[in-house]
Design an enzyme around this catalytic site. Sequence first.
Site, mmCIF file in Angstrom:
data_model
loop_
_atom_site.group_PDB
_atom_site.id
_atom_site.type_symbol
_atom_site.label_atom_id
_atom_site.label_comp_id
_atom_site.label_asym_id
_atom_site.label_seq_id
_atom_site.Cartn_x
_atom_site.Cartn_y
_atom_site.Cartn_z
ATOM 1 N N HIS A 71 -13.279 -2.329 -3.124
ATOM 2 C CA HIS A 71 -12.284 -1.616 -1.943
ATOM 3 C C HIS A 71 -12.956 -2.665 -0.399
ATOM 4 O O HIS A 71 -12.724 -2.158 0.594
ATOM 5 C CB HIS A 71 -12.929 -0.293 -1.409
ATOM 6 N N TYR A 107 -2.115 4.748 -4.637
ATOM 7 C CA TYR A 107 -2.968 6.095 -4.053
ATOM 8 C C TYR A 107 -2.265 8.074 -4.624
ATOM 9 O O TYR A 107 -1.226 8.115 -4.633
ATOM 10 C CB TYR A 107 -3.133 6.625 -2.450
ATOM 11 N N SER A 152 0.600 -0.579 -0.076
ATOM 12 C CA SER A 152 -0.447 -0.127 0.046
ATOM 13 C C SER A 152 0.680 1.449 -0.553
ATOM 14 O O SER A 152 1.743 1.147 0.532
ATOM 15 C CB SER A 152 -0.823 -0.295 1.077
ATOM 16 N N LYS A 184 -7.473 -0.552 -9.678
ATOM 17 C CA LYS A 184 -8.087 -1.200 -8.652
ATOM 18 C C LYS A 184 -9.395 -0.450 -8.646
ATOM 19 O O LYS A 184 -9.583 0.668 -7.847
ATOM 20 C CB LYS A 184 -7.012 -1.177 -7.654
ATOM 21 N N THR A 208 -5.205 2.699 -7.046
ATOM 22 C CA THR A 208 -6.480 2.457 -6.682
ATOM 23 C C THR A 208 -7.198 4.051 -6.926
ATOM 24 O O THR A 208 -7.317 4.923 -6.877
ATOM 25 C CB THR A 208 -6.521 2.337 -5.274
HETATM 26 C C1 FNR Z 1 -8.132 -1.744 2.414
HETATM 27 N N1 FNR Z 1 -8.067 -1.644 1.107
HETATM 28 C C2 FNR Z 1 -7.144 -1.141 0.811
HETATM 29 N N2 FNR Z 1 -6.857 -0.778 -0.801
HETATM 30 C C3 FNR Z 1 -6.168 0.398 -1.213
HETATM 31 O O1 FNR Z 1 -5.968 -0.132 -2.882
HETATM 32 N N3 FNR Z 1 -4.922 0.583 -0.554
HETATM 33 C C4 FNR Z 1 -5.015 1.425 1.030
HETATM 34 O O2 FNR Z 1 -4.040 1.302 1.374
HETATM 35 C C5 FNR Z 1 -5.788 -0.084 1.385
HETATM 36 N N4 FNR Z 1 -5.846 -0.303 2.895
HETATM 37 C C6 FNR Z 1 -6.936 -1.158 3.542
HETATM 38 C C7 FNR Z 1 -7.392 -0.510 4.465
HETATM 39 C C8 FNR Z 1 -8.067 -2.412 5.125
HETATM 40 C C9 FNR Z 1 -7.703 -2.392 7.297
HETATM 41 C C10 FNR Z 1 -8.384 -3.100 4.798
HETATM 42 C C11 FNR Z 1 -9.440 -3.864 5.302
HETATM 43 C C12 FNR Z 1 -8.697 -2.691 3.480
HETATM 44 C C13 FNR Z 1 -8.635 -2.879 0.209
HETATM 45 C C14 FNR Z 1 -8.325 -3.904 0.143
HETATM 46 O O3 FNR Z 1 -6.849 -4.014 -0.719
HETATM 47 C C15 FNR Z 1 -8.720 -4.721 -1.193
HETATM 48 O O4 FNR Z 1 -9.568 -4.407 -1.634
HETATM 49 C C16 FNR Z 1 -10.480 -5.061 0.066
HETATM 50 O O5 FNR Z 1 -9.642 -5.502 1.501
HETATM 51 C C17 FNR Z 1 -10.891 -6.914 -0.084
HETATM 52 O O6 FNR Z 1 -11.696 -6.737 0.065
HETATM 53 P P1 FNR Z 1 -11.738 -8.110 1.690
HETATM 54 O O7 FNR Z 1 -10.727 -8.956 1.230
HETATM 55 O O8 FNR Z 1 -11.326 -7.864 2.889
HETATM 56 O O9 FNR Z 1 -13.296 -8.828 1.993
#
Ligand code: FNR
Length: 347
Positions: A245, A130, A107, A221, A156
Amino acid sequence: MQPLPLLSYFAQQAQAKLPADVWHYLQSDAGSGLQLQVNELGWQSKKLLPRPLRALQQANTRCELFSEQWAHPLLLAPVAYQRLFHADGEIGSAVACNAQQGQMMVSSLASQPISEIVTQAQQPLWFQLYWQGDRERTAALLQKALAAGVSAVVFTVDAPVKQALIDLPDGISAVNLAQPLSMRPVHMGQSQVFDGWMTQAPTWEDVAWLRQQVPIPLLLKGLMHVDDAKRAVEYGCDGVVISNHGGRVLDSTPSVAAVLPAVVAAVGSQCKVLVDSGIRSGQDVFKALAMGADAVCIGRPYIWGLAAEGAMGVAKVIRTLRDELEMTMALTGVSNLSELRQVGLFE
Ligand code: FNR
């Protein structure tokens, strides 16, 4: 009493070990939990037909994307601030990922330096980008990741308005950012959203600009709409991650399982299609692949492993999902991922 499946066990352990606000930050969605259920049910509601008696001694889950060879099609999705969950942080996840011969998206909001994460992982990782409010700041972050030796960039685009907020404890921050992005102040009568947040959000023109800056595979994404996936291809992207997400941004979206077939039909022959959101078992992984995904990302489940047992927990979560995928392949008579994509699913 039935023994708990390993992933549920890790979820319980994580909840027991984490402070309540951190657990809430990890688990929450953009609403009251319904979107999480929609995401999970999307995969679970598809059905599989057993196909016994096939010879599967040589079967495998090998996967190739952008000339990278992995033992399985499971990627660790980008999750911010991993030192919140365990002292091992992103380095723990990356080391586990390497031990399990897979891939990880680091990330933009990682809590350890990207160069150190890649070095400790002993393999090139993917970097999740990001937008940093403008091109100059975004380019600076991108350059840092490219200099660290990342092998793909995942941009993303579904979270211009960040909702999942937590007060970070001292000592945990997004260390790869020059300085955290602060919101432009708005005047009386102005909109916080349009005059504030959205003035710092990227547009398709920025995707075209970014394509020029990224000499390695570039994926978008956070797409759900077929037309956006088509546009990503037109703008020269090498892949899309179909994702809501994990339900954390916009409440009341369909599940990824519901939109995936149309996206695969539209762009599957022109770019790689990855998915995430709601994957909770190897059966879910199997179904996503059967619906045409090239690879599958997991989010919260590997963080449960990280919180419970550090790097070792992440490795166990990946291995468990892979074991379940292999078992599902064995019971449905499928010997590799190309064959898997030909399997029909039942509603
Ligand atoms: C995320 N996600 C996320 N996505 C991204 O592109 N950059 C990020 O920094 C983050 N940070 C983040 C923090 C937390 C605590 C969560 C739970 C999720 C989204 C992540 O990449 C992904 O899309 C989802 O978590 C997928 O869904 P599931 O597997 O958690 O249900």
